[in-house]
Design a protein around this motif. Sequence first.
Motif, short mmCIF file in Angstrom:
data_model
loop_
_atom_site.label_atom_id
_atom_site.label_comp_id
_atom_site.label_asym_id
_atom_site.label_seq_id
_atom_site.Cartn_x
_atom_site.Cartn_y
_atom_site.Cartn_z
N SER A 8 0.87 -1.18 0.00
CA SER A 8 0.00 0.00 0.00
C SER A 8 0.90 1.23 0.00
CB SER A 8 -0.91 -0.01 1.24
OG SER A 8 -1.77 1.10 1.24
N SER A 10 0.70 4.53 -1.10
CA SER A 10 0.16 5.86 -1.41
C SER A 10 0.79 6.96 -0.56
CB SER A 10 -1.35 5.88 -1.20
OG SER A 10 -1.66 5.77 0.19
N ASP A 16 2.84 2.08 6.38
CA ASP A 16 3.13 1.61 5.02
C ASP A 16 4.32 2.35 4.43
OD1 ASP A 16 0.86 0.03 5.31
OD2 ASP A 16 -0.44 1.44 4.27
N ARG A 70 -6.60 -1.80 -8.09
CA ARG A 70 -5.58 -1.95 -7.05
C ARG A 70 -4.25 -2.31 -7.73
NH1 ARG A 70 -5.46 -0.01 -1.78
NH2 ARG A 70 -7.47 -0.28 -0.79
N ILE A 92 -0.82 -6.82 3.38
CA ILE A 92 -1.85 -6.73 2.34
C ILE A 92 -2.54 -8.06 2.06
CG2 ILE A 92 -0.74 -4.73 1.27
CD1 ILE A 92 0.25 -6.58 -0.96
N PHE A 105 -6.47 -6.20 -1.39
CA PHE A 105 -5.26 -6.51 -2.15
C PHE A 105 -5.13 -7.99 -2.47
CE2 PHE A 105 -4.01 -2.53 -0.07
CZ PHE A 105 -3.38 -1.85 -1.11
#
Length: 326
Positions: A8, A10, A16, A70, A92, A105
């Motif tokens: 993940s 972002s 993360d 995703r 995930i 995920f």
Amino acid sequence: MKYTLLGSNSGRNAGDAAILSAVIDEFSRVDPDAEFFVPTTNMEFVRRSYAHLDGRVRPVNILPYTGSVRLLGPTTMAAMARSDATLICDGIIFDVRLFNPAFNFLITLVGLAPWARLVRTQLFGYCMGIGPLRTASGRRFTRWVGKYCREMLVRETDSRDLLLASGVDPSKVSVWADVAFVTRPAAPERVDRILSDLGLPLDEPLVGVNVTRYIGDWVATGGLDQAGFLEQFREVFAKLRARLAPARLVLICTQRMDLGFAQQLREAIGDAALPILINDPALEDGTGYDCHDLMGVMGRLELFIGMRLHSLILASAMKTPIVGIV
């Protein structure tokens, strides 16, 4: 060596982001020429965070217009085809909303795992957290992904037990640790500036508190809803202030989505001046910081009380005493 890092990525979650940073730092320490492909919905986060590595870290766009759902899509698959190894990082593998690929995920890894074998990139689970796995389908999909992994390294024994209960080959599974423990904290002078920006003194004791909005979803509450939790936490907060005085309290949001809940808590407490430290360097008003900043601040605390796992891990990495709320 070239690596694709599946996670993940972002930047909105400090845990993360810390995992991503630590993996890149540790692999680069062993191989200074290592290159990394990072599938992400936030290209700017990856570019900005790793600009100092001279193009060795390349964001891979997985926004929906690329045809991706995703992690599953042509851009990630192309990156894997160019990689010597693909690492499943982070936590995930879980079966919450399993059949919603816009959220989950694991359902996307079901397609990527055999693709790894097809394009001859070695697939590894790297210091992963596993679970929850509450459904037969979740366990079956986990076993399927494990079938294509060369090894599955997990961060604690509960994750190992979930893999074994799902039928993953025991010879592939070993317990290591959470790689976020070796994330770099911000420099002391930057931490001084952050504390100053938050209106916090450098010479007074500080206590950090972390809350999550996942009440009744990921966090079991015994039937307590958000309103009830807020009321209980308001009472606890008042007792904390009384017992820990003259220490100053600061709310620390390691996940951007928890900000609204933290603001509700601040309102319930009745202290509009209570500082909130937020993980999100992209905030336009400049009040957001990254995982390294949060770690640096955690290192200045006398005590950290947290709900999110990685808030506790990052504080522990800074040798700050912790209290976990489960």
